[in-house]
Motif scaffolding. Structure first.
Motif, PDB file in Angstrom:
ATOM      1  N   PHE A 161      25.094  39.085  26.446  1.00  0.00           N
ATOM      2  CA  PHE A 161      25.409  38.024  25.510  1.00  0.00           C
ATOM      3  C   PHE A 161      26.240  38.882  24.341  1.00  0.00           C
ATOM      4  CE2 PHE A 161      24.604  36.503  21.124  1.00  0.00           C
ATOM      5  CZ  PHE A 161      24.664  35.284  21.316  1.00  0.00           C
ATOM      6  N   LEU A 162      26.093  40.195  24.120  1.00  0.00           N
ATOM      7  CA  LEU A 162      26.785  41.016  23.103  1.00  0.00           C
ATOM      8  C   LEU A 162      28.235  41.113  23.597  1.00  0.00           C
ATOM      9  CD1 LEU A 162      23.948  43.442  21.954  1.00  0.00           C
ATOM     10  CD2 LEU A 162      25.028  41.918  20.571  1.00  0.00           C
ATOM     11  N   LEU A 163      28.505  41.143  24.741  1.00  0.00           N
ATOM     12  CA  LEU A 163      29.673  41.434  25.448  1.00  0.00           C
ATOM     13  C   LEU A 163      30.432  40.077  25.550  1.00  0.00           C
ATOM     14  CD1 LEU A 163      28.723  43.813  28.288  1.00  0.00           C
ATOM     15  CD2 LEU A 163      30.232  44.502  26.192  1.00  0.00           C
ATOM     16  N   LYS A 164      29.709  38.877  25.147  1.00  0.00           N
ATOM     17  CA  LYS A 164      30.230  37.642  25.018  1.00  0.00           C
ATOM     18  C   LYS A 164      30.807  37.248  26.385  1.00  0.00           C
ATOM     19  CE  LYS A 164      32.346  38.285  20.362  1.00  0.00           C
ATOM     20  NZ  LYS A 164      31.739  39.530  20.147  1.00  0.00           N
ATOM     21  N   HIS A 165      29.695  37.588  27.435  1.00  0.00           N
ATOM     22  CA  HIS A 165      29.818  36.957  28.836  1.00  0.00           C
ATOM     23  C   HIS A 165      29.041  35.742  29.018  1.00  0.00           C
ATOM     24  CE1 HIS A 165      32.467  40.211  29.993  1.00  0.00           C
ATOM     25  NE2 HIS A 165      31.522  40.948  29.846  1.00  0.00           N
ATOM     26  N   SER A 166      29.369  34.882  29.891  1.00  0.00           N
ATOM     27  CA  SER A 166      28.666  33.672  30.115  1.00  0.00           C
ATOM     28  C   SER A 166      27.523  34.180  31.086  1.00  0.00           C
ATOM     29  CB  SER A 166      29.475  32.609  30.966  1.00  0.00           C
ATOM     30  OG  SER A 166      29.738  33.042  31.997  1.00  0.00           O
ATOM     31  N   LEU A 167      26.534  33.585  31.149  1.00  0.00           N
ATOM     32  CA  LEU A 167      25.298  33.682  32.181  1.00  0.00           C
ATOM     33  C   LEU A 167      25.668  33.866  33.582  1.00  0.00           C
ATOM     34  CD1 LEU A 167      22.409  31.552  30.663  1.00  0.00           C
ATOM     35  CD2 LEU A 167      22.606  34.181  30.976  1.00  0.00           C
ATOM     36  N   SER A 168      26.927  33.517  34.070  1.00  0.00           N
ATOM     37  CA  SER A 168      27.445  33.495  35.353  1.00  0.00           C
ATOM     38  C   SER A 168      27.829  35.138  35.639  1.00  0.00           C
ATOM     39  CB  SER A 168      28.726  32.611  35.553  1.00  0.00           C
ATOM     40  OG  SER A 168      29.573  32.841  34.676  1.00  0.00           O
ATOM     41  N   HIS A 169      27.996  35.895  34.630  1.00  0.00           N
ATOM     42  CA  HIS A 169      28.761  36.980  34.700  1.00  0.00           C
ATOM     43  C   HIS A 169      27.202  38.013  34.749  1.00  0.00           C
ATOM     44  CE1 HIS A 169      30.052  41.000  33.059  1.00  0.00           C
ATOM     45  NE2 HIS A 169      31.004  40.879  33.805  1.00  0.00           N
ATOM     46  N   LEU A 170      26.055  37.579  34.350  1.00  0.00           N
ATOM     47  CA  LEU A 170      24.787  38.293  34.474  1.00  0.00           C
ATOM     48  C   LEU A 170      24.569  39.203  35.632  1.00  0.00           C
ATOM     49  CD1 LEU A 170      22.377  38.926  32.290  1.00  0.00           C
ATOM     50  CD2 LEU A 170      21.238  37.541  33.544  1.00  0.00           C
ATOM     51  N   ASN A 171      24.791  38.749  36.619  1.00  0.00           N
ATOM     52  CA  ASN A 171      24.728  39.348  38.062  1.00  0.00           C
ATOM     53  C   ASN A 171      25.599  40.742  38.351  1.00  0.00           C
ATOM     54  OD1 ASN A 171      23.256  39.718  40.413  1.00  0.00           O
ATOM     55  ND2 ASN A 171      24.927  38.957  41.628  1.00  0.00           N
TER      56      ASN A 171
END
Length: 201
Positions: A161-171
Motif C-alpha cells: 500500500f505504501l508503494l501505491k501498488h494495487s493488491l494484484s501486485h502483492l504477490n
C-alpha cells in the motif's frame, strides 16, 4: 521524513508446525525468542518515538523483547492484527491445501481475487484497516521513527500500500520472514530494507 520500521513477530510454535495462525495465537519458540533478542541488539541505538503493536500475544512478546531496557510502552492497535483466516486457523497448511485447493492458491497467488470462503477476511479488508492505521499515524507527525510489530501478511499489505501498488501486485513482493525488519522512508516513498534477517541469519 518519517521512518516506519516494520517487524514481524519471531518464530512461533505453530510456525514451526506449519499451522495457520491468523487471529489465533501460539507462543514464541526458543528460536523466536532468540531472534527477537538479536533484533533488540541490532536496534539498541535507534531512538524510536513510539512502538505500535498488534494485540496478538506473539507480537506483544516480540515487541517486549525488542524494546527491553528502553522507556517505551507498547501502543496496541487492533488494525495491526494478522489477516483473519477463519476456519483455517490452527489447521496444518498441507491439510488446507488438500481440502481447499483453489482458495489456498488464491490466498497465496491471487490476493485480489481471494474470496475468504474460510469465513475470515479478504485482502481488501486487510488493506482498508492498515490504510486507516497509516493515515492516522502519518496525518500530523513528521520527522518521527516508529517501530511497528505486526504479522507476515499485514506487513506485506502495508508495504504494498505504501508503494501505491494495487493488491494484484502483492504477490510480486517477497515473503516477510519471521522476526524480519522492513524499513520504509516516507520522504522518498521507498523501502530501505525488506525482510532483513541479518541479525540472526
Amino acid at each position: 521524513m518519517t521512518i516506519l520500521a516494520f517487524v514481524r513477530h519471531g518464530q512461533t510454535e505453530w510456525n514451526h508446525q506449519q499451522r495457520m495462525q491468523g487471529r489465533k495465537n501460539s507462543m514464541l519458540t526458543d528460536v523466536g525468542v532468540k531472534q527477537a533478542q538479536s533484533l533488540q541488539n541490532k536496534l539498541a541505538t535507534v531512538d524510536f518515538d513510539a512502538c505500535y503493536v498488534s494485540p496478538s500475544l506473539r507480537a506483544i512478546q516480540t515487541a517486549e523483547l525488542i524494546i527491553h531496557n528502553t522507556q517505551h510502552s507498547l501502543l496496541i492497535d487492533e488494525r495491526l492484527q494478522e489477516i483473519d483466516m477463519g476456519a483455517w486457523e490452527g489447521q496444518l497448511a498441507k491439510t488446507i491445501e488438500q481440502e481447499s485447493a483453489d482458495e489456498w492458491f488464491a490466498f497465496w497467488h491471487q490476493p485480489d481475487t481471494f474470496k475468504a470462503l474460510n469465513g475470515g477476511e479478504n485482502f481488501t479488508e486487510v488493506e482498508q484497516r492498515i490504510a486507516s492505521f497509516l493515515a492516522d499515524l502519518l496525518s500530523e507527525q513528521t520527522d518521527k521513527t516508529y517501530l511497528i510489530v505486526s504479522h507476515r501478511l499485514t506487513i506485506k499489505v502495508a508495504l504494498n500500500f505504501l508503494l501505491k501498488h494495487s493488491l494484484s501486485h502483492l504477490n510480486q513482493l517477497p515473503d516477510i520472514k519471521p522476526n524480519s525488519l522492513s524499513i520504509f522512508d516516507t520522504q522518498t516513498d521507498s523501502i530501505i530494507s525488506y525482510s532483513d534477517i541479518s541479525h540472526y541469519e
